[in-house]
Design an enzyme around this catalytic site. Structure first.
Site, mmCIF file in Angstrom:
data_model
loop_
_atom_site.group_PDB
_atom_site.id
_atom_site.type_symbol
_atom_site.label_atom_id
_atom_site.label_comp_id
_atom_site.label_asym_id
_atom_site.label_seq_id
_atom_site.Cartn_x
_atom_site.Cartn_y
_atom_site.Cartn_z
ATOM 1 N N TYR A 1 0.843 -1.201 0.000
ATOM 2 C CA TYR A 1 0.000 0.000 0.000
ATOM 3 C C TYR A 1 0.878 1.251 0.000
ATOM 4 O O TYR A 1 0.702 2.150 -0.832
ATOM 5 C CB TYR A 1 -0.927 -0.016 1.218
ATOM 6 C CG TYR A 1 -1.788 1.223 1.313
ATOM 7 C CD1 TYR A 1 -2.853 1.418 0.441
ATOM 8 C CD2 TYR A 1 -1.519 2.218 2.267
ATOM 9 C CE1 TYR A 1 -3.637 2.568 0.510
ATOM 10 C CE2 TYR A 1 -2.297 3.368 2.338
ATOM 11 C CZ TYR A 1 -3.352 3.539 1.457
ATOM 12 O OH TYR A 1 -4.112 4.674 1.522
ATOM 13 N N LYS B 1 1.388 4.221 -2.922
ATOM 14 C CA LYS B 1 1.139 5.643 -2.662
ATOM 15 C C LYS B 1 2.425 6.463 -2.855
ATOM 16 O O LYS B 1 2.366 7.624 -3.262
ATOM 17 C CB LYS B 1 0.559 5.828 -1.255
ATOM 18 C CG LYS B 1 -0.828 5.212 -1.100
ATOM 19 C CD LYS B 1 -1.847 5.851 -2.040
ATOM 20 C CE LYS B 1 -3.225 5.270 -1.914
ATOM 21 N NZ LYS B 1 -4.222 5.880 -2.794
HETATM 22 N N1 LIG Z 1 -9.186 5.893 4.823
HETATM 23 C C1 LIG Z 1 -7.959 6.264 5.107
HETATM 24 O O1 LIG Z 1 -7.507 6.201 6.264
HETATM 25 C C2 LIG Z 1 -7.087 6.828 4.023
HETATM 26 C C3 LIG Z 1 -5.896 7.455 4.390
HETATM 27 C C4 LIG Z 1 -5.080 7.973 3.392
HETATM 28 C C5 LIG Z 1 -5.434 7.851 2.070
HETATM 29 N N2 LIG Z 1 -6.601 7.224 1.741
HETATM 30 C C6 LIG Z 1 -6.920 7.086 0.320
HETATM 31 O O2 LIG Z 1 -8.170 7.698 0.054
HETATM 32 C C7 LIG Z 1 -8.813 7.018 -1.030
HETATM 33 C C8 LIG Z 1 -10.224 6.660 -0.627
HETATM 34 O O3 LIG Z 1 -10.161 5.829 0.515
HETATM 35 P P1 LIG Z 1 -11.439 5.506 1.419
HETATM 36 O O4 LIG Z 1 -10.974 5.321 2.804
HETATM 37 O O5 LIG Z 1 -12.530 6.441 1.114
HETATM 38 O O6 LIG Z 1 -11.788 4.050 0.850
HETATM 39 P P2 LIG Z 1 -13.168 3.320 0.665
HETATM 40 O O7 LIG Z 1 -14.200 3.856 1.596
HETATM 41 O O8 LIG Z 1 -12.867 1.860 0.656
HETATM 42 O O9 LIG Z 1 -13.551 3.791 -0.806
HETATM 43 C C9 LIG Z 1 -12.758 3.401 -1.864
HETATM 44 C C10 LIG Z 1 -13.466 3.779 -3.114
HETATM 45 O O10 LIG Z 1 -12.724 3.229 -4.199
HETATM 46 C C11 LIG Z 1 -13.575 2.393 -4.942
HETATM 47 N N3 LIG Z 1 -12.899 1.236 -5.484
HETATM 48 C C12 LIG Z 1 -12.064 0.392 -4.844
HETATM 49 N N4 LIG Z 1 -11.692 -0.586 -5.687
HETATM 50 C C13 LIG Z 1 -12.304 -0.324 -6.867
HETATM 51 C C14 LIG Z 1 -12.312 -0.967 -8.125
HETATM 52 N N5 LIG Z 1 -11.625 -2.095 -8.370
HETATM 53 N N6 LIG Z 1 -13.062 -0.440 -9.117
HETATM 54 C C15 LIG Z 1 -13.800 0.676 -8.911
HETATM 55 N N7 LIG Z 1 -13.817 1.335 -7.750
HETATM 56 C C16 LIG Z 1 -13.075 0.835 -6.739
HETATM 57 C C17 LIG Z 1 -14.650 1.946 -3.988
HETATM 58 O O11 LIG Z 1 -15.788 1.573 -4.733
HETATM 59 P P3 LIG Z 1 -16.786 0.454 -4.151
HETATM 60 O O12 LIG Z 1 -17.665 1.150 -3.164
HETATM 61 O O13 LIG Z 1 -17.490 0.057 -5.374
HETATM 62 O O14 LIG Z 1 -15.950 -0.628 -3.538
HETATM 63 C C18 LIG Z 1 -14.864 3.203 -3.177
HETATM 64 O O15 LIG Z 1 -15.732 4.084 -3.849
HETATM 65 C C19 LIG Z 1 -7.955 5.812 -1.370
HETATM 66 O O16 LIG Z 1 -7.140 6.096 -2.478
HETATM 67 C C20 LIG Z 1 -7.096 5.647 -0.123
HETATM 68 O O17 LIG Z 1 -5.868 5.022 -0.394
HETATM 69 C C21 LIG Z 1 -7.441 6.716 2.680
#
Ligand SMILES: NC(=O)c1ccc[n+]([C@@H]2O[C@H](COP(=O)([O-])OP(=O)(O)OC[C@H]3O[C@@H](n4cnc5c(N)ncnc54)[C@H](OP(=O)(O)O)[C@@H]3O)[C@@H](O)[C@H]2O)c1
Length: 264
Positions: free
Chosen positions: A152, A156
């Site tokens: 991961y 990033k």
């Molecule tokens: N949460 C954290 O602590 C955190 C921290 C730093 C950075 N981030 C980054 O922020 C971004 C969003 O994270 P989040 O926490 O909001 O994650 P999340 O709630 O799991 O949402 C991820 C999103 O990406 C979509 N997705 C994942 N795999 C996919 C695929 N194969 N095809 C199409 N869509 C896909 C999901 O769609 P579905 O609903 O259809 O699965 C969902 O809309 C990510 O890039 C993550 O690395 C998150």
């Protein structure tokens, strides 16, 4: 002529919060997420409540063909793209030896291949609509060496580095490239639970997706290059520069041990 912003992974979490933030600013949207993820409901809700046009595509972004489908759809409907937000991402935590090989490949595809290819395919359109911008959702994990976050963090680190180089290259075209690097975000139920197990400083550093979305969209509009949202996270970045490696390892390991063993 209508102008649109494309947001990947907009069905939930940070992507959905950013979609709402764009809509508040009266921007039309093309939202993308997996089939049956509730994307249709999110799109209809935004369209009704914010008086903007919202189109949605249900696609698996771990597949290269999906990027070509997005590009074809945009060309076919002659959509003018002002902003591209590469948000869809696969998060994980777990020992490398216990990660499933297919999962690792899918994580690299969604976090690295897809954002890179989407930028390449939509760049001509973005240049035509300049001043325009790309927002890549990276992570603070891109700066650190963290056990259990090897792949991961690596994906990033690529996205942050790719964004920084591309920002320099696209200045002449008036296309900005912003990498936002959040620490913890309370997005999924699992992450909300895990974030509550952390120590005081780490817990206080966690942001709500709605607050981080305001920072992300403002940073994109202000054409910033690398942004770390949250005061505590910025302090942690300063500490990272001054603390010796063995102390940082101790602190990171202490936090990681507080969390249950967890794969994806
Ligand atoms: N949460 C954290 O602590 C955190 C921290 C730093 C950075 N981030 C980054 O922020 C971004 C969003 O994270 P989040 O926490 O909001 O994650 P999340 O709630 O799991 O949402 C991820 C999103 O990406 C979509 N997705 C994942 N795999 C996919 C695929 N194969 N095809 C199409 N869509 C896909 C999901 O769609 P579905 O609903 O259809 O699965 C969902 O809309 C990510 O890039 C993550 O690395 C998150």
């Amino acid at each position: 002529m209508k102008i649109y912003s494309v947001i990947t992974g907009a069905s939930q979490g940070f992507g959905k919060a950013m979609a709402l933030e764009f809509a508040k600013r009266k921007m039309n949207l093309v939202l993308i997420a997996l089939p049956n993820s509730g994307l249709k409901d999110v799109s209809e809700f935004i369209q009704q409540h914010f008086a903007v046009e919202v189109r949605y595509l249900e696609l698996d972004l771990s597949l290269v063909e999906s990027c070509y489908s997005i590009s074809k759809y945009i060309k076919k409907h002659q959509l003018q793209i002002k902003y591209l937000v590469n948000n869809a991402g696969v998060l994980s935590r777990g020992l490398f030896s216990s990660l499933d090989e297919q999962f690792i490949l899918r994580q690299i595809d969604v976090n690295v291949t897809t954002p890179t290819l989407l930028v390449r395919l939509l760049l001509g359109n973005l240049k035509t609509n300049a001043p325009s911008g790309i927002l890549n959702i990276s992570s603070m994990a891109s700066f650190f060496a963290l056990p259990t976050k090897q792949v991961y963090g690596g994906t990033k680190a690529y996205l942050t580095s790719f964004s920084k180089s591309l920002a320099k290259e696209l200045k002449q075209d008036n296309v900005s490239v912003t990498a936002i690097c959040p620490g913890g975000l309370n997005t999924t139920t699992r992450l909300c639970y895990q974030n509550r197990l952390l120590g005081w400083v780490s817990r206080k550093s966690v942001l709500n997706p709605e607050d981080a979305a305001v920072i992300a969209v403002q940073s994109l509009l202000r054409r910033k290059e690398v942004v770390i949202p949250g005061f505590i996270n910025n302090c942690l970045m300063v500490l990272d520069k001054i603390l010796p490696e063995f102390i940082k390892d101790k602190l990171a390991n202490r936090e990681i041990k507080k969390l249950p063993v967890s794969i994806p």
